[in-house]
Design a protein around this motif. Structure first.
Motif, PDB file in Angstrom:
ATOM      1  N   LEU A  51       0.827  -1.206   0.000  1.00 45.81           N
ATOM      2  CA  LEU A  51       0.000   0.000   0.000  1.00 45.81           C
ATOM      3  C   LEU A  51       0.864   1.260   0.000  1.00 45.81           C
ATOM      4  O   LEU A  51       1.916   1.293   0.625  1.00 45.81           O
ATOM      5  CB  LEU A  51      -0.899   0.022   1.244  1.00 45.81           C
ATOM      6  CG  LEU A  51      -1.868  -1.136   1.410  1.00 45.81           C
ATOM      7  CD1 LEU A  51      -2.575  -1.034   2.754  1.00 45.81           C
ATOM      8  CD2 LEU A  51      -2.874  -1.166   0.286  1.00 45.81           C
ATOM      9  N   GLU A  54      -0.685   6.900   1.397  1.00 40.50           N
ATOM     10  CA  GLU A  54      -2.060   7.406   1.395  1.00 40.50           C
ATOM     11  C   GLU A  54      -3.055   6.275   1.609  1.00 40.50           C
ATOM     12  O   GLU A  54      -4.040   6.408   2.344  1.00 40.50           O
ATOM     13  CB  GLU A  54      -2.364   8.142   0.083  1.00 40.50           C
ATOM     14  CG  GLU A  54      -1.561   9.412  -0.131  1.00 40.50           C
ATOM     15  CD  GLU A  54      -0.144   9.160  -0.671  1.00 40.50           C
ATOM     16  OE1 GLU A  54       0.147   8.028  -1.141  1.00 40.50           O
ATOM     17  OE2 GLU A  54       0.671  10.085  -0.598  1.00 40.50           O
ATOM     18  N   GLN A  55      -2.809   5.135   0.954  1.00 42.49           N
ATOM     19  CA  GLN A  55      -3.693   3.986   1.114  1.00 42.49           C
ATOM     20  C   GLN A  55      -3.606   3.447   2.545  1.00 42.49           C
ATOM     21  O   GLN A  55      -4.623   3.066   3.121  1.00 42.49           O
ATOM     22  CB  GLN A  55      -3.315   2.872   0.132  1.00 42.49           C
ATOM     23  CG  GLN A  55      -3.696   3.153  -1.309  1.00 42.49           C
ATOM     24  CD  GLN A  55      -3.179   2.072  -2.223  1.00 42.49           C
ATOM     25  OE1 GLN A  55      -2.020   1.665  -2.139  1.00 42.49           O
ATOM     26  NE2 GLN A  55      -4.062   1.584  -3.108  1.00 42.49           N
ATOM     27  N   GLN A  56      -2.397   3.417   3.095  1.00 40.89           N
ATOM     28  CA  GLN A  56      -2.229   2.942   4.470  1.00 40.89           C
ATOM     29  C   GLN A  56      -3.039   3.791   5.438  1.00 40.89           C
ATOM     30  O   GLN A  56      -3.715   3.260   6.325  1.00 40.89           O
ATOM     31  CB  GLN A  56      -0.754   2.959   4.868  1.00 40.89           C
ATOM     32  CG  GLN A  56       0.071   1.939   4.142  1.00 40.89           C
ATOM     33  CD  GLN A  56       1.561   2.117   4.371  1.00 40.89           C
ATOM     34  OE1 GLN A  56       1.988   2.978   5.138  1.00 40.89           O
ATOM     35  NE2 GLN A  56       2.357   1.300   3.702  1.00 40.89           N
ATOM     36  N   VAL A 126     -10.211   1.785  -1.946  1.00 40.04           N
ATOM     37  CA  VAL A 126      -8.951   2.538  -1.979  1.00 40.04           C
ATOM     38  C   VAL A 126      -7.824   1.744  -2.634  1.00 40.04           C
ATOM     39  O   VAL A 126      -6.713   2.249  -2.773  1.00 40.04           O
ATOM     40  CB  VAL A 126      -8.515   3.015  -0.569  1.00 40.04           C
ATOM     41  CG1 VAL A 126      -9.562   3.885   0.061  1.00 40.04           C
ATOM     42  CG2 VAL A 126      -8.144   1.863   0.327  1.00 40.04           C
ATOM     43  N   LEU A 127      -8.113   0.513  -3.059  1.00 41.90           N
ATOM     44  CA  LEU A 127      -7.098  -0.337  -3.677  1.00 41.90           C
ATOM     45  C   LEU A 127      -7.119  -0.218  -5.197  1.00 41.90           C
ATOM     46  O   LEU A 127      -8.143   0.088  -5.791  1.00 41.90           O
ATOM     47  CB  LEU A 127      -7.313  -1.797  -3.280  1.00 41.90           C
ATOM     48  CG  LEU A 127      -7.297  -2.125  -1.793  1.00 41.90           C
ATOM     49  CD1 LEU A 127      -7.579  -3.616  -1.579  1.00 41.90           C
ATOM     50  CD2 LEU A 127      -5.977  -1.733  -1.150  1.00 41.90           C
ATOM     51  N   THR A 128      -5.971  -0.506  -5.791  1.00 37.89           N
ATOM     52  CA  THR A 128      -5.880  -0.557  -7.247  1.00 37.89           C
ATOM     53  C   THR A 128      -6.425  -1.907  -7.715  1.00 37.89           C
ATOM     54  O   THR A 128      -6.528  -2.850  -6.914  1.00 37.89           O
ATOM     55  CB  THR A 128      -4.416  -0.426  -7.716  1.00 37.89           C
ATOM     56  OG1 THR A 128      -3.685  -1.587  -7.269  1.00 37.89           O
ATOM     57  CG2 THR A 128      -3.766   0.846  -7.192  1.00 37.89           C
ATOM     58  N   GLN A 131      -4.071  -4.643  -6.760  1.00 37.67           N
ATOM     59  CA  GLN A 131      -4.113  -4.948  -5.332  1.00 37.67           C
ATOM     60  C   GLN A 131      -5.360  -5.767  -4.989  1.00 37.67           C
ATOM     61  O   GLN A 131      -5.302  -6.665  -4.161  1.00 37.67           O
ATOM     62  CB  GLN A 131      -4.077  -3.664  -4.504  1.00 37.67           C
ATOM     63  CG  GLN A 131      -2.726  -2.973  -4.530  1.00 37.67           C
ATOM     64  CD  GLN A 131      -2.770  -1.590  -3.919  1.00 37.67           C
ATOM     65  OE1 GLN A 131      -3.755  -0.857  -4.071  1.00 37.67           O
ATOM     66  NE2 GLN A 131      -1.693  -1.210  -3.236  1.00 37.67           N
TER      67      GLN A 131
END
Length: 159
Positions: A51, A54-56, A126-128, A131
């Motif tokens: 991650l 920002e994702q974290q 929020v993941l790609t 991911q």
């Protein structure tokens, strides 16, 4: 390749905060063995997803949002399980008491699964796509391990 400490430090701090939040929540519930009943992503899975900072932050916020309610629901489930045990250990069989205790446990377990599903759905936002695919792989691996453990348990019971 030389990695700057200034770039890694924030990532380590965020991972430490996530780890602390997860372990504190599990310790508060009295079991460090991992989440049950629709649990959330573990630290290993988080790290495997690689991650961004920002994702974290976003994932940590989502987990925090659900943590209190999930903890309360786990407590309800544990109390309901204790209620079932109490009814089962009583001298006289009381079908209505057993049904009531079982229904309370079923409702709490259902609520826990729904909360877990809602949380995972928010996290997926929020993941790609890559991911998300990796997350699906990790869940499939976990499911296979669980099935394998269950098969071993069943084999032991059959012996």
């Amino acid at each position: 390749m030389k990695i700057k400490t200034s770039r890694i430090a924030p990532i380590i701090i965020i991972l430490a905060v996530i780890f602390l939040a997860v372990t504190t929540a599990e310790a508060r519930r009295g079991r460090m063995g991992g989440p049950r009943g629709g649990g959330h992503m573990g630290l290993k899975t988080m790290m495997a997803l690689n991650l961004t900072p920002e994702q974290q932050t976003a994932v940590s916020g989502i987990i925090d949002t659900y943590d209190t309610e999930r903890g309360e629901t786990r407590d309800r489930l544990e109390a309901a399980r204790e209620g079932i045990a109490t009814v089962m250990q009583s001298e006289a069989f009381d079908e209505s008491a057993l049904r009531k205790a079982f229904q309370e446990a079923s409702t709490a377990r259902e609520d826990l699964f729904v909360l877990g599903a809602k949380m995972r759905e928010e996290i997926k936002k929020v993941l790609t796509p890559d991911q998300i695919d990796l997350l699906k792989e990790k869940r499939a691996e976990r499911r296979k391990r669980m099935e394998s453990r269950m098969a071993r348990k069943m084999d032991r019971l059959d012996q």
